[in-house]
Design an enzyme around this catalytic site. Sequence first.
Site, PDB file in Angstrom:
ATOM      1  N   GLU A   1      33.856  52.388 -51.162  1.00  0.00           N
ATOM      2  CA  GLU A   1      32.778  53.339 -50.883  1.00  0.00           C
ATOM      3  C   GLU A   1      33.363  54.740 -51.032  1.00  0.00           C
ATOM      4  O   GLU A   1      34.346  55.060 -50.366  1.00  0.00           O
ATOM      5  CB  GLU A   1      32.265  53.202 -49.455  1.00  0.00           C
TER       6      GLU A   1
ATOM      7  N   ASP B   1      25.079  60.111 -47.394  1.00  0.00           N
ATOM      8  CA  ASP B   1      25.754  59.751 -46.154  1.00  0.00           C
ATOM      9  C   ASP B   1      26.192  61.049 -45.482  1.00  0.00           C
ATOM     10  O   ASP B   1      27.096  61.716 -45.975  1.00  0.00           O
ATOM     11  CB  ASP B   1      26.957  58.861 -46.441  1.00  0.00           C
TER      12      ASP B   1
ATOM     13  N   GLU C   1      27.021  59.358 -51.720  1.00  0.00           N
ATOM     14  CA  GLU C   1      27.987  58.258 -51.624  1.00  0.00           C
ATOM     15  C   GLU C   1      27.589  57.129 -52.560  1.00  0.00           C
ATOM     16  O   GLU C   1      26.425  56.730 -52.637  1.00  0.00           O
ATOM     17  CB  GLU C   1      28.072  57.730 -50.189  1.00  0.00           C
TER      18      GLU C   1
ATOM     19  N   HIS D   1      36.453  54.737 -48.623  1.00  0.00           N
ATOM     20  CA  HIS D   1      36.716  53.559 -47.795  1.00  0.00           C
ATOM     21  C   HIS D   1      36.803  52.308 -48.658  1.00  0.00           C
ATOM     22  O   HIS D   1      36.012  52.134 -49.581  1.00  0.00           O
ATOM     23  CB  HIS D   1      35.599  53.379 -46.753  1.00  0.00           C
TER      24      HIS D   1
ATOM     25  N   ASN E   1      36.943  47.977 -48.662  1.00  0.00           N
ATOM     26  CA  ASN E   1      36.474  46.823 -47.893  1.00  0.00           C
ATOM     27  C   ASN E   1      37.085  45.552 -48.458  1.00  0.00           C
ATOM     28  O   ASN E   1      37.101  45.361 -49.675  1.00  0.00           O
ATOM     29  CB  ASN E   1      34.946  46.734 -47.951  1.00  0.00           C
TER      30      ASN E   1
ATOM     31  N   ARG F   1      35.111  41.641 -42.296  1.00  0.00           N
ATOM     32  CA  ARG F   1      35.259  42.648 -43.344  1.00  0.00           C
ATOM     33  C   ARG F   1      36.202  43.721 -42.818  1.00  0.00           C
ATOM     34  O   ARG F   1      35.877  44.419 -41.861  1.00  0.00           O
ATOM     35  CB  ARG F   1      33.910  43.286 -43.704  1.00  0.00           C
TER      36      ARG F   1
ATOM     37  N   HIS G   1      37.486  47.166 -42.828  1.00  0.00           N
ATOM     38  CA  HIS G   1      36.976  48.458 -43.292  1.00  0.00           C
ATOM     39  C   HIS G   1      38.123  49.457 -43.230  1.00  0.00           C
ATOM     40  O   HIS G   1      38.565  49.845 -42.146  1.00  0.00           O
ATOM     41  CB  HIS G   1      35.817  48.881 -42.366  1.00  0.00           C
TER      42      HIS G   1
END
Length: 497
Positions: free
Chosen positions: A10, A88, A93, A150, A152, A237, A239
């Site tokens: 992300e 965001d 984003e 980010h 994941n 998940r 993050h």
Amino acid sequence: MAVAKVLGIETEYGITVPGVPEANPITASSSLINGYLAQLAGRTSWDFVDESPGQDARGFSVDTGGNIELETHLVNAVLTNGARLYVDHAHPEYSSPECRTPREATLYDKAGEEVMRRAMAGVAALNPHGPAIVVYKNNSDRKGNSYGCHENYLMDRQVPFGRIVTELVPFFVTRQIVVGAGKVGSEAPGVSIREVPFQLSQRADFFEEEVGLETTLKRPIINTRDEPHSDSQRFRRLHVILGDANLSEVATWLKLGTTAMVLAMIEDGELEDLGISIVDPVGSLRRLSWDPTLKATVTLADGRTMRGLDVQWAYRERAERWLDRFGGEALGGDDEAHAILEEWTDVLGTLERDPMSLADRLDWVAKWSLVQGYMERHHLDITDARIAALDLQYHDVRPERSLQRRLRMRRLTTDEEVARATTEPPPSTRAYFRGRCLARFPSQVAAANWDSMIFDVGSDPLRRVPMMDPLRGTKELVGTLLESVGSVDELLEALGA
């Protein structure tokens, strides 16, 4: 055996409206995304029903104050490549679709850059006499504000979270020597540019805790957000908020590939006796970032000191043993896993001998080489405003202005692959089902999110199709079905939904 490391990135992009200092970044971000969506045939909204950002992996939850309800009023869409594109907070984003291999995830990260380029062009087309909107793929506005990139990763829920923290922190503190995006100066309070002329990471200045739930304040090295977006009994998940937004494809691939490999090693018990525990992880993160010579050391709980490179070598040695014992299926296959290990080994060896020769592969090296060369040619000091501008220009997404693109760094993708990835989903995860449904039945997809699709069949109620396993819904499993049905009704009947 480690679970498949389904993964994605992300990216919150930096945004500015040149010549309009009073421009509202939320309005600009909304205009940008609308500029892209206006070029598409339809628009499908994001479904927030399963969002729970206050759920903590340590076993409790925190009230997030209704942020999700606020976000629903901002632009938020799902794309036919399976990605999410939205506003965001004050940034545009792009969240890539779920991918099966690090290389595939690198491709869809580059597709996000192309989406941003098309969005900027879309704004210009919609408002030819208005101000331009410019987007940067970086992590700092140089005014003390940082925005995230980010990662994941799918993980096995059965692995205790405390063990993940213990075995992952030393890797995260030191991986910036390979995958940092580089920054001129420091934004840490009280640290001058004379003390830190250049550092490895865009983000290291902004981390204050070792473990925590926050993502915008008191940022932790290990984020505890527990939103699996899948079957919570089987999966977690992870993050990751620590990383920089890379432009180098090799750096992005190594960031994803080495991290996925370390997580698989944790699941398979390969690191339980590694014996590396850093005494001051947050302080060490900054000290390593502030030292482009790579000589800075971290202090371990047993009193030893190690360079960041030494720590990375220790993980790399375990990775070779793990790959021999378990194979590379967790990373999508042996070929991909061996290629990552080979590149990781070569990069670490070159960092030992001649780090600046990696300017064609690593972002921080490329930028530091660019800055040093410019200063020498123009007889400038590091404090000159043109050096800060040079730093920013490295991250400009516009191809005609991007300094990173002019460097012709080594690539793993082609322009044709990237263009195709802006509209077509990866075939190897549930993103395929999401993206193809949007492409085939745009008017009948009421909303979508990571783990479900909501269809409007023309009568109540709306029909929800759950997608709790990220490895279901692939082209292999549903491709023939999706191309053979003539309507959503036929599709839902075939699925038994």
